[in-house]
Design a protein around this motif. Structure first.
Motif, PDB file in Angstrom:
ATOM      1  N   ASP B 141       0.841  -1.207   0.000  1.00 38.03           N
ATOM      2  CA  ASP B 141       0.000   0.000   0.000  1.00 38.03           C
ATOM      3  C   ASP B 141       0.867   1.244   0.000  1.00 38.03           C
ATOM      4  N   MET B 142       1.856   1.225   0.875  1.00 37.23           N
ATOM      5  CA  MET B 142       2.740   2.376   0.988  1.00 37.23           C
ATOM      6  C   MET B 142       3.448   2.612  -0.342  1.00 37.23           C
ATOM      7  N   ALA B 143       3.885   1.519  -0.945  1.00 37.43           N
ATOM      8  CA  ALA B 143       4.580   1.661  -2.218  1.00 37.43           C
ATOM      9  C   ALA B 143       3.672   2.315  -3.243  1.00 37.43           C
ATOM     10  N   GLU B 144       2.416   1.899  -3.246  1.00 42.62           N
ATOM     11  CA  GLU B 144       1.491   2.488  -4.214  1.00 42.62           C
ATOM     12  C   GLU B 144       1.233   3.963  -3.911  1.00 42.62           C
ATOM     13  N   ALA B 145       1.039   4.245  -2.608  1.00 37.27           N
ATOM     14  CA  ALA B 145       0.652   5.603  -2.246  1.00 37.27           C
ATOM     15  C   ALA B 145       1.785   6.609  -2.462  1.00 37.27           C
ATOM     16  N   PHE B 146       3.019   6.182  -2.204  1.00 36.59           N
ATOM     17  CA  PHE B 146       4.098   7.163  -2.229  1.00 36.59           C
ATOM     18  C   PHE B 146       5.147   6.898  -3.302  1.00 36.59           C
ATOM     19  N   GLY B 147       4.894   5.890  -4.125  1.00 37.57           N
ATOM     20  CA  GLY B 147       5.851   5.560  -5.180  1.00 37.57           C
ATOM     21  C   GLY B 147       6.159   6.750  -6.068  1.00 37.57           C
ATOM     22  N   GLN B 148       5.212   7.657  -6.194  1.00 38.12           N
ATOM     23  CA  GLN B 148       5.402   8.816  -7.053  1.00 38.12           C
ATOM     24  C   GLN B 148       6.240   9.901  -6.373  1.00 38.12           C
ATOM     25  N   GLU B 149       5.929  10.094  -5.089  1.00 35.49           N
ATOM     26  CA  GLU B 149       6.440  11.306  -4.455  1.00 35.49           C
ATOM     27  C   GLU B 149       7.892  11.192  -4.009  1.00 35.49           C
ATOM     28  N   ILE B 150       8.230  10.001  -3.541  1.00 36.22           N
ATOM     29  CA  ILE B 150       9.565   9.888  -2.952  1.00 36.22           C
ATOM     30  C   ILE B 150      10.680  10.129  -3.974  1.00 36.22           C
ATOM     31  N   PRO B 151      10.576   9.561  -5.180  1.00 39.53           N
ATOM     32  CA  PRO B 151      11.628   9.862  -6.159  1.00 39.53           C
ATOM     33  C   PRO B 151      11.755  11.359  -6.417  1.00 39.53           C
ATOM     34  N   LYS B 152      10.620  12.059  -6.429  1.00 44.60           N
ATOM     35  CA  LYS B 152      10.665  13.504  -6.648  1.00 44.60           C
ATOM     36  C   LYS B 152      11.470  14.176  -5.546  1.00 44.60           C
ATOM     37  N   LEU B 153      11.144  13.746  -4.328  1.00 46.76           N
ATOM     38  CA  LEU B 153      11.834  14.283  -3.172  1.00 46.76           C
ATOM     39  C   LEU B 153      13.336  14.028  -3.276  1.00 46.76           C
ATOM     40  N   LEU B 154      13.631  12.849  -3.796  1.00 48.14           N
ATOM     41  CA  LEU B 154      15.011  12.404  -3.835  1.00 48.14           C
ATOM     42  C   LEU B 154      15.859  13.270  -4.764  1.00 48.14           C
ATOM     43  N   VAL B 155      15.298  13.641  -5.899  1.00 47.25           N
ATOM     44  CA  VAL B 155      16.122  14.342  -6.878  1.00 47.25           C
ATOM     45  C   VAL B 155      15.880  15.839  -6.891  1.00 47.25           C
ATOM     46  N   SER B 156      14.866  16.276  -6.095  1.00 47.77           N
ATOM     47  CA  SER B 156      14.554  17.695  -6.153  1.00 47.77           C
ATOM     48  C   SER B 156      15.718  18.517  -5.619  1.00 47.77           C
ATOM     49  N   GLY B 157      15.884  19.719  -6.178  1.00 49.57           N
ATOM     50  CA  GLY B 157      17.037  20.539  -5.828  1.00 49.57           C
ATOM     51  C   GLY B 157      16.947  21.125  -4.444  1.00 49.57           C
ATOM     52  N   ASP B 158      15.713  21.450  -3.993  1.00 52.03           N
ATOM     53  CA  ASP B 158      15.658  22.165  -2.728  1.00 52.03           C
ATOM     54  C   ASP B 158      15.384  21.254  -1.531  1.00 52.03           C
ATOM     55  N   THR B 159      15.556  19.952  -1.712  1.00 47.21           N
ATOM     56  CA  THR B 159      15.429  19.070  -0.545  1.00 47.21           C
ATOM     57  C   THR B 159      16.734  19.101   0.228  1.00 47.21           C
ATOM     58  N   LEU B 160      16.591  19.082   1.540  1.00 45.94           N
ATOM     59  CA  LEU B 160      17.789  19.065   2.368  1.00 45.94           C
ATOM     60  C   LEU B 160      18.515  17.728   2.240  1.00 45.94           C
ATOM     61  N   ASP B 161      19.799  17.737   2.536  1.00 48.55           N
ATOM     62  CA  ASP B 161      20.595  16.519   2.385  1.00 48.55           C
ATOM     63  C   ASP B 161      20.100  15.389   3.265  1.00 48.55           C
ATOM     64  N   VAL B 162      19.819  15.706   4.527  1.00 48.49           N
ATOM     65  CA  VAL B 162      19.367  14.650   5.443  1.00 48.49           C
ATOM     66  C   VAL B 162      18.099  13.988   4.919  1.00 48.49           C
ATOM     67  N   VAL B 163      17.221  14.822   4.373  1.00 50.20           N
ATOM     68  CA  VAL B 163      15.963  14.288   3.866  1.00 50.20           C
ATOM     69  C   VAL B 163      16.241  13.394   2.665  1.00 50.20           C
ATOM     70  N   LYS B 164      17.110  13.847   1.817  1.00 49.05           N
ATOM     71  CA  LYS B 164      17.462  13.045   0.638  1.00 49.05           C
ATOM     72  C   LYS B 164      17.971  11.678   1.065  1.00 49.05           C
ATOM     73  N   GLN B 165      18.802  11.724   2.062  1.00 47.26           N
ATOM     74  CA  GLN B 165      19.361  10.487   2.590  1.00 47.26           C
ATOM     75  C   GLN B 165      18.244   9.526   3.013  1.00 47.26           C
ATOM     76  N   SER B 166      17.298  10.047   3.793  1.00 47.29           N
ATOM     77  CA  SER B 166      16.177   9.220   4.220  1.00 47.29           C
ATOM     78  C   SER B 166      15.377   8.755   3.018  1.00 47.29           C
ATOM     79  N   ALA B 167      15.180   9.668   2.074  1.00 42.92           N
ATOM     80  CA  ALA B 167      14.345   9.331   0.914  1.00 42.92           C
ATOM     81  C   ALA B 167      14.963   8.182   0.139  1.00 42.92           C
ATOM     82  N   ALA B 168      16.288   8.217  -0.018  1.00 41.26           N
ATOM     83  CA  ALA B 168      16.943   7.146  -0.778  1.00 41.26           C
ATOM     84  C   ALA B 168      16.737   5.809  -0.082  1.00 41.26           C
ATOM     85  N   LEU B 169      16.913   5.801   1.225  1.00 41.28           N
ATOM     86  CA  LEU B 169      16.768   4.539   1.951  1.00 41.28           C
ATOM     87  C   LEU B 169      15.316   4.071   1.946  1.00 41.28           C
TER      88      LEU B 169
END
Lengths: 430, 932
Positions: B141-169
């Motif tokens: 369910d989680m994969a379906e619900a957030f599969g779109q958003e997390i990659p965006k978060l991961l590559v977006s320019g204005d995301t903080l590094d710590v967040v990116k780190q969490s997003a990748a994991l």
């Protein structure tokens, strides 16, 4: 052939360890602790087999008592023995607790040495044991006294010593019964039985021979006047019974007469069980109504069903509540009622209640909605009480004392008989 | 006491200390019940709770849950906490949810909404909490619900590094539950470019993610190679002061380095010479650094350094292209062989095993032979000794074989019991493989039996007998050696077996010597006779009868032995039979007949000792280091003609013993699938589609080269077939193309979905292919499997049917007699019924096998329904996509006539007929092939 006897506290620490036979190694103590006391799932079987060794255990107030053996022993015998050990210890130092066991190490080991020999249980009669295992300082025993003890312990009547003298010859009998019941919500009896025992306290001089008569159907039938008496219903059918070792079983077999030379002091003379014609002292009528998902209305009526002249005591009714109870309002006509969250039950206590009366409690239980689909299993309502009669209808017909050697007769003995009925597992489904 | 409300949670502390102070379990349960009731009344109460209180109670619930009690409320309160702005409250809310929420909870929508809000929040702490929660739940369910958003978060320019780190994991976690979450296309390069990120934490997290992605789809992520190499070189060449936070005990970013090195192991060595050069440079630097004196005495420093080093060596071995690096790695490992640290020695030996298989470094590894042998002798840890044995096995070749085998034999005497059997096998294999002189080989094996007889498996001594029989030049020597070996006071039973066999065949070659005259031989063997098991005794009896032929002068002695009560009247039927038959043979027949019957064994077909290798593989599945085949047909075994002479041979005798028929069958691929003689190529050996009507798993097809197994799983109208292709040869299959197809009529009835597979099958490898089948309509054909591949340059084809038939979609249905017969009557139209009467091929008493067949076919066997208890009554429902077809069956045996009458009724005519005809044939198949 008991190999050894261990006693643990609730943490599994060994308090007492007495090994009687060589086939029980030192690691046997640990094996039981690891596999039973510290087992992940609760071990419910009283007999556990670990590595070809059998452990028989009972639990008494946070203490584990385990008998261990490598042989194929009679399990019932072992449990009987364990219960005896508990009884003996209770007679010596009262309640069994870790504290008490620790305070009486020496005494306990002394007792364990005496009541078992090379794994074979010996005399476990407290009265006799007390003659030579005492808690006071030991007076130097004369040769004759020593000989007397030996002959007494090894003699035919091991449970009574000679030369007892009382100024007043008295005899107390307590008929103690436990009523067990399971009743359907509609009032149908699903199962009921009475477990009774006769406790005797005798203060009689010499070596008296006693004869005891009860209203047992078979015994009375065999007396040759079956017709009227058994019809008057005063005779009861005893399903099975067992006696103290002092009762002469051969006489019971042949003549259905209970005759014995009683041990001195307090003893359990007989145990019996009946299942027919039980007069149930109380009737519980439950009414449970579920009002939506968040509320439950419970009404319980208790009716007493015995002679109005009698008075029941210590009545306690325990009404289980659902696991998602969030609040309880109680109204009761008599006694005191309280919701005990820690036990998930409403406990209603009434101090006294006469016969042929009734009382009622109503409770509103608020529930919290939860996400489990499990339905509440509705455990039965249970009850505790004490009544001054024997629910099985058991009666003591006579008790005669003969002492040919001393100069007192049956008439001189003061005899007391008391009937007590208590609740065992007394439950009504709701 | 902390005065500030909100941090202390005094109630919780009191509760926990209460629980800890409980004397007994009962007391603990009471306390918990009380607390639960309290919390329930608080949650139920009308007055609203503030955030602190909610947090406190939710915490208590969590604690109770962790004690092992079920918690079935409080979720709403936890979800409410999520919308709080306080960090502690939010955190507890998320904690509760990730521990306690079940996947199908109704609250999941609410939770998803809260998480969405937090993901969009400006506060990086909130975003991180949300990401952690997603990863902790990690459901589909989680994969379906957030599969779109997390990659965006991961590559977006204005995301903080710590967040990116969490997003990748977090993305990595979701990818593991549902591989489809990762978007492809343009995202690929953006994700790969995370390796270039400024922040080391992000790079480390991304490296893990990319590693997982690469494993799934190596082609798409190829771009990561050069980035990884350049990142690696930047780390390696920097001094440790450059990465302030990411230096661990003076080693710069060890975790990241290890991850990057692992990542590169997914690919062959880079093709671009620039990148390749840079990579070599990096690896060289790492090797150089290993030589530098340690910067710290702390164990953490050397651990981190060595971790990087070992990963680098793995990469070097994986690439297997730079001789220079390989040799240096080997030398480095050589230093570790005598290191103080046990783990290092273990790892060094293990890596060296792989190095030994590389052609570049084999010689370099050999230099350390002395050290390894020393390790074998002096090492304390048995697992390290095991590795040493492995390494010796791997580094063995023609030049050092004799020495290594000698050392291993010497060690065998004191070796640990757990590794003895394996060592015995290894010695046997090495001795055979590198034997230049077969006398040496015979010596080694006999020594082996002498030293570790219990661990010598049957195959080993079978093999030595085969070799002796096939080679004239060693026969005399072998006979002499075994004769000497048998003279020992106590010798192992296996030795008696070998001795008995060889003397029986070639005893005559040493009979000239007075010390080993026929009578002495017989006496020697017979002195061991009574100490042996019946199997060995049987073998010895055969030896004796061979003596009758070889040495007529001791015939009377032999007959005496046969006549002895312990043989002629043995309780063992086999011994008795042999004794009486051999006795008759020697007494009655003429010399000519005797000579023919008891002629010398014909040579065995020449085979590598693949049996032994297989045995070794079976013992240690997954991790057998091959002894590389880099030599040299050092011994061309000249094949002798192998036409079997009709005669009483020892082998055929052994066959009578049932279990041990393998003496001949050593080389034949593991028997048991009922295979007959094979022609090399496409000659089908096992291809019995019939069997699969009643079973789901088994070998579908097998010949010398390939084995195809199948495993079927069915649920309602869906079935999944796993096809296992096993390459039984030493060469890879090229252009391997399995093609599953259905005839036009069949393709309307079933839908096939076939997973693609690699076009290469490595030697000895096995892999599986999934085929999904959906049943749309009833059908009576089977889909085809058309397999095309190149083996050793020659094209091969295999055409077989896939074992999918309509009965795989039968669901067994339980019903009582009444229901059955009313349905039976409802299906009384002639078109719905199909009947067949046929003769029973097996005893009709074998009801169990018939029942097993019917159940295996898919029906529910309804017992005690038919008035005649002998009849079999079955029911089932066939699931297709469009409809469900009820199917009823009665099988009526007629014992007098030995006939069966089979009646099938179903709502579809074709189905009844198909089932009847198939079952008729199936019921007459021999049973033991049916159900495994």
């Amino acid at each position: 052939m008991i190999g050894g006897l261990f006693c643990y506290n609730h943490k599994g620490e060994v308090l007492i360890s007495r090994v009687y036979r060589d086939d029980i190694g030192r690691n046997a103590v640990d094996a039981f602790r690891v596999n039973v006391i510290h087992a992940r799932g609760q071990v419910r079987s009283p007999v556990t087999n670990i590595a070809r060794t059998s452990y028989f255990h009972i639990k008494r107030s946070n203490l584990w008592l385990a008998a261990v053996t490598k042989q194929n022993v009679n399990a019932t015998m072992v449990f009987e023995f364990l219960l005896k050990v508990v009884e003996v210890m209770q007679n010596y130092f009262g309640k069994i607790s870790e504290e008490n066991v620790k305070n009486n190490f020496v005494l306990i080991y002394e007792l364990l040495d005496e009541i078992v020999d090379f794994g074979y249980p010996q005399n476990t009669d407290t009265g006799v044991l007390k003659t030579f295992i005492t808690q006071q300082g030991v007076k130097s025993v004369t040769k004759e006294e020593q000989a007397a003890i030996t002959s007494q312990v090894t003699g035919q009547i091991g449970w009574r010593r000679e030369g007892i003298k009382y100024r007043r010859n008295e005899l107390f009998l307590d008929v103690m019964e436990y009523v067990n019941l399971l009743m359907s919500p509609q009032g149908q009896v699903l199962s009921a039985h009475v477990a009774g025992k006769i406790l005797m306290k005798s203060y009689l001089s010499g070596m008296p021979e006693c004869k005891f008569g009860i209203n047992d159907k078979i015994a009375m039938d065999s007396k040759g006047k079956p017709a009227e008496e058994s019809k008057t219903k005063s005779a009861i059918a005893i399903d099975d019974c067992q006696f103290h070792q002092c009762v002469k079983l051969s006489k019971f077999e042949s003549e259905h007469a209970i005759s014995f030379i009683p041990p001195d002091g307090e003893n359990e003379l007989m145990r019996y069980r009946t299942t027919k014609d039980i007069s149930l002292p109380f009737r519980v009528i439950p009414l449970v109504r579920e009002v939506g998902r968040a509320k439950l209305e419970v009404k319980v009526v208790v009716k007493s069903n015995f002679k109005p002249s009698l008075l029941a005591q210590k009545i306690e009714i325990r009404i289980p509540t659902p696991l998602n109870t969030s609040g309880v309002q109680l109204i009761c006509m008599k006694g005191k009622a309280k919701y005990k969250a820690s036990e998930n039950a409403i406990v209603w206590k009434i101090k006294r209640m006469g016969g042929m009366k009734e009382s009622q409690i109503s409770a509103e239980i608020e529930l919290l909605t939860t996400d489990t689909k499990k339905k509440w299993t509705r455990p039965p309502i249970s009850m505790n009480f004490e009544v001054p009669f024997a629910p099985s209808g058991f009666k003591v017909r006579y008790l005669k004392v003969f002492e040919p050697k001393l100069n007192y007769s049956d008439h001189d003995v003061i005899k007391w008989v008391r009937y007590i009925g208590r609740s065992g597992l007394y439950e009504t489904r709701c | 006491m902390p005065a500030v409300r909100g941090d202390g949670m005094r109630g919780l502390a009191v509760f926990i200390s209460d629980i800890r102070n409980c004397k007994s379990k009962e007391a603990e349960i009471k306390r918990i019940n009380k607390e639960l009731a309290n919390i329930r009344s608080k949650f139920k109460g009308d007055k609203t709770l503030d955030g602190y209180q909610k947090k406190k109670y939710v915490c208590k619930l969590l604690f109770i849950f962790l004690l092992g009690h079920d918690i079935d409320f409080g979720q709403i309160e936890a979800v409410n906490l999520l919308s709080s702005n306080k960090y502690t409250e939010k955190q507890i809310g998320y904690l509760f949810i990730s521990v306690l929420i079940s996947g199908n909870s109704e609250l999941i929508q609410l939770i998803v909404q809260s998480i969405k809000n937090d993901l969009a929040s400006r506060n990086p702490v909130h975003v991180s909490l949300a990401l952690q929660c997603i990863a902790n739940i990690g459901s589909k369910d989680m994969a379906e619900a957030f599969g779109q958003e997390i990659p965006k978060l991961l590559v977006s320019g204005d995301t903080l590094d710590v967040v990116k780190q969490s997003a990748a994991l977090c993305l990595l976690r979701l990818f593991r539950t549902d591989p489809s979450v990762i978007p492809s296309g343009e995202w690929t390069s953006r994700i790969v470019h995370l390796l270039n990120d400024q922040h080391m934490g992000v790079v480390t997290a991304a490296a893990s993610l990319i590693d997982a992605l690469v494993k799934k789809n190596p082609e798409e992520y190829k771009g990561c190679i050069s980035l990884a190499v350049s990142r690696l070189s930047r780390i390696v060449t920097s001094s440790y002061t450059d990465f302030q936070d990411y230096t661990y005990y003076f080693v710069p970013a060890p975790w990241l380095s290890v991850k990057l090195l692992r990542l590169l192991q997914n690919y062959p060595p880079p093709e671009d010479p620039g990148v390749r050069g840079r990579l070599s440079e990096c690896l060289e630097t790492i090797l150089n650094k290993a030589q530098e004196p340690p910067k710290s005495k702390k164990i953490q420093h050397s651990n981190a350094k060595n971790a990087v080093l070992f990963e680098a060596i793995s990469l070097i071995i994986h690439n297997d292209s730079e001789p220079n690096l390989l040799v240096r790695a080997c030398n480095q490992l050589g230093q570790f062989l005598s290191h103080r640290e046990t783990n290092l020695r273990y790892l060094a030996l293990e890596s060296m095993c792989i190095l030994a298989t590389s052609e570049f470094s084999h010689e370099a590894v050999k230099k350390h032979q002395e050290t390894v042998i020393n390790a074998l002798k002096t090492e304390r840890d048995v697992s390290v000794r095991q590795r040493a044995v492995d390494l010796l096995y791997a580094m063995c070749d023609k030049s050092n074989a004799e020495e290594i085998v000698l050392e291993m034999l010497a060690y065998l005497e004191t070796a640990d019991y757990s590794i003895r059997e394996e060592m015995v096998l290894k010695v046997a294999i090495l001795a055979e493989k590198y034997a230049t002189d077969y006398k040496w080989y015979v010596d080694v094996i006999l020594n082996l039996i002498r030293l570790a007889g219990d661990y010598v498996s049957e195959e080993v001594w079978y093999r030595v007998i085969q070799i002796v029989i096939n080679r004239d030049d060693v026969q005399g020597y072998a006979a002499k050696t075994v004769f000497e070996a048998l003279q020992a006071q106590a010798c192992h039973e296996n030795m008696v077996k070998v001795g008995g066999y060889i003397l029986g065949e070639f005893g005559n070659l040493i009979a000239g010597d007075a010390r080993s005259s026929p009578a002495v031989q017989l006496q020697l063997l017979h002195s061991k006779f009574h100490l042996c098991s019946s199997m060995t005794r049987a073998l010895l009896l055969s030896t004796y009868v061979k003596f009758v032929n070889l040495f007529p002068e001791i015939k009377s002695h032999v007959e005496e032995i046969f006549v002895a009560d312990s043989n002629l009247r043995s309780a063992d039927a086999e011994l008795q039979q042999r004794a009486s038959e051999y006795l008759a043979l020697s007494k009655l027949t003429s010399l000519d007949v005797l000579a023919t019957v008891l002629e010398e064994m014909p040579p065995f077909p020449e085979k590598e000792s693949s049996g032994l290798l297989n045995l070794l593989k079976k013992k240690r599945p997954g991790r057998v280091i091959e002894n590389p085949d880099r030599l040299d047909e050092h011994v061309k075994k000249e094949p002798r003609e192998t036409n079997g002479t009709s005669g009483l041979t020892l082998a055929s005798n052994t066959e009578q013993e049932g279990g041990s028929a393998d003496l001949l069958g050593l080389g034949v691929p593991s028997a048991g699938n009922g295979n007959g003689p094979t022609t090399n190529g496409a000659g089908a050996v096992t291809n019995n589609i019939q069997k699969f009507y009643c079973k789901n798993n088994g070998v579908l097809y097998e010949n010398d080269i390939i084995q195809i197994g199948v495993k079927t799983e069915c649920r309602s109208n869906l079935a999944r077939l796993a096809l296992f292709y096993g390459n039984k040869t030493n060469h890879p299959f090229m252009n391997f193309q399995p093609n599953v197809s259905a005839s036009p009529a069949l393709s309307l009835a079933i839908l096939l979905q076939v997973k693609q597979v690699d076009s290469t099958v490595e030697a000895g490898a096995q892999f599986q292919q999934m085929v999904n089948v959906e049943c749309v309509n009833d059908f009576d054909e089977q889909p085809d499997l058309n397999l095309v591949y190149n083996y050793n340059g020659a094209p091969q084809t295999v055409n077989i049917k896939l074992p999918i038939s309509i009965n795989k979609f039968i669901e067994p249905t339980e019903m009582n007699g009444e229901a059955f017969f009313s349905r039976w009557k409802n299906l009384s139209l002639p078109a719905q019924e199909s009947q067949k009467i046929f003769k029973a091929a097996h005893p009709m008493e074998a009801t169990d096998s018939t029942k097993a067949k019917l159940i295996g076919y898919g029906f529910q066997l309804l017992e005690n329904i038919d008035p005649n208890p002998d009849n079999y009554v079955c029911a089932g429902i066939i699931h297709t996509r469009s409809l469900q077809i009820g199917c009823l069956l009665r099988l009526e045996p007629n014992k007098q006539a030995q006939m069966y009458r089979l009646t099938t009724r179903s709502s579809v005519e074709a189905v009844s007929q198909h089932i009847t005809s198939v079952l008729c044939e199936t019921l007459n198949l021999p049973f033991n092939n049916q159900v495994e």
